[in-house]
Design a protein around this motif. Structure first.
Motif, PDB file in Angstrom:
ATOM      1  N   GLU A 103     -10.058 -43.647  37.302  1.00  0.00           N
ATOM      2  CA  GLU A 103      -9.479 -42.791  36.350  1.00  0.00           C
ATOM      3  C   GLU A 103     -10.502 -41.698  36.005  1.00  0.00           C
ATOM      4  N   PRO A 104      -9.934 -40.413  36.094  1.00  0.00           N
ATOM      5  CA  PRO A 104     -10.774 -39.187  36.146  1.00  0.00           C
ATOM      6  C   PRO A 104     -11.059 -38.881  34.643  1.00  0.00           C
ATOM      7  N   ILE A 105     -10.772 -39.778  33.640  1.00  0.00           N
ATOM      8  CA  ILE A 105     -10.955 -39.376  32.290  1.00  0.00           C
ATOM      9  C   ILE A 105     -12.215 -40.287  31.676  1.00  0.00           C
ATOM     10  N   CYS A 106     -12.456 -39.937  30.467  1.00  0.00           N
ATOM     11  CA  CYS A 106     -13.524 -40.911  29.864  1.00  0.00           C
ATOM     12  C   CYS A 106     -12.543 -41.629  28.847  1.00  0.00           C
ATOM     13  N   GLY A 107     -12.780 -43.110  29.169  1.00  0.00           N
ATOM     14  CA  GLY A 107     -12.279 -43.979  28.287  1.00  0.00           C
ATOM     15  C   GLY A 107     -12.546 -45.397  28.711  1.00  0.00           C
ATOM     16  N   VAL A 108     -11.563 -46.352  28.250  1.00  0.00           N
ATOM     17  CA  VAL A 108     -11.906 -47.906  28.568  1.00  0.00           C
ATOM     18  C   VAL A 108     -11.058 -47.852  29.736  1.00  0.00           C
ATOM     19  N   LYS A 147     -14.288 -51.999  30.355  1.00  0.00           N
ATOM     20  CA  LYS A 147     -15.465 -51.283  30.235  1.00  0.00           C
ATOM     21  C   LYS A 147     -15.195 -49.811  29.784  1.00  0.00           C
ATOM     22  N   LEU A 148     -16.305 -48.973  29.311  1.00  0.00           N
ATOM     23  CA  LEU A 148     -16.114 -47.581  29.341  1.00  0.00           C
ATOM     24  C   LEU A 148     -16.498 -47.065  30.503  1.00  0.00           C
ATOM     25  N   SER A 149     -15.498 -46.109  30.936  1.00  0.00           N
ATOM     26  CA  SER A 149     -15.620 -45.366  32.442  1.00  0.00           C
ATOM     27  C   SER A 149     -16.988 -44.680  32.938  1.00  0.00           C
ATOM     28  N   ASP A 150     -17.172 -44.973  33.952  1.00  0.00           N
ATOM     29  CA  ASP A 150     -18.567 -44.198  34.449  1.00  0.00           C
ATOM     30  C   ASP A 150     -18.285 -42.679  34.490  1.00  0.00           C
ATOM     31  N   ASN A 151     -17.171 -42.056  34.196  1.00  0.00           N
ATOM     32  CA  ASN A 151     -16.890 -40.728  33.791  1.00  0.00           C
ATOM     33  C   ASN A 151     -17.301 -40.209  32.582  1.00  0.00           C
ATOM     34  N   CYS A 152     -17.534 -41.098  31.610  1.00  0.00           N
ATOM     35  CA  CYS A 152     -18.104 -40.551  30.344  1.00  0.00           C
ATOM     36  C   CYS A 152     -19.468 -40.061  30.254  1.00  0.00           C
ATOM     37  N   ASN A 153     -19.837 -39.220  29.428  1.00  0.00           N
ATOM     38  CA  ASN A 153     -21.055 -38.756  29.405  1.00  0.00           C
ATOM     39  C   ASN A 153     -21.994 -39.677  28.582  1.00  0.00           C
ATOM     40  N   ASP A 154     -23.342 -39.653  28.773  1.00  0.00           N
ATOM     41  CA  ASP A 154     -24.063 -40.965  28.152  1.00  0.00           C
ATOM     42  C   ASP A 154     -24.198 -40.337  26.694  1.00  0.00           C
ATOM     43  N   GLY A 155     -24.246 -38.943  26.312  1.00  0.00           N
ATOM     44  CA  GLY A 155     -24.385 -38.557  25.053  1.00  0.00           C
ATOM     45  C   GLY A 155     -22.986 -38.602  24.207  1.00  0.00           C
ATOM     46  N   ASN A 156     -22.933 -37.850  22.897  1.00  0.00           N
ATOM     47  CA  ASN A 156     -21.841 -37.636  22.267  1.00  0.00           C
ATOM     48  C   ASN A 156     -21.050 -36.675  22.690  1.00  0.00           C
TER      49      ASN A 156
END
Length: 87
Positions: A52-57, A78-87
């Motif tokens: 999935e190209p988006i940040c999400g579960v 799990k939370l996608s690897d495409n999400c940033n580690d920060g906020n």
């Protein structure tokens, strides 16, 4: 039958038995993780997630060996690897 032919036949038979047992274990049914599920993970063999190209579960899958050396599979979220580690 000479000894070389006998050794070759035994080796061929042993390799076929190992191949069949490996194929049987590769189709392990996946367990779905829920809170409180007891996990016995000795070694992780592979990790994957939905592309999935988006940040999400997203849905994820883990294949691993337990402490007895048996191959196991686990489906989880799990939370996608495409999400940033920060906020």
């Amino acid at each position: 039958m000479n000894t070389k032919a006998l050794y070759a036949a035994c080796l061929f038979a042993a390799l076929n038995i190992c191949t069949l047992s490996a194929r049987a274990e590769s189709n392990v049914p996946a367990q779905t993780y829920t809170y409180g599920t007891h996990l016995d993970v000795q070694k992780v063999l592979s990790l994957s997630e939905d592309a999935e190209p988006i940040c999400g579960v997203v849905n994820a899958h883990m294949t691993y060996l337990d402490s007895a050396g048996h191959k196991q599979a686990l489906d989880y979220r799990k939370l996608s690897d495409n999400c940033n580690d920060g906020n």
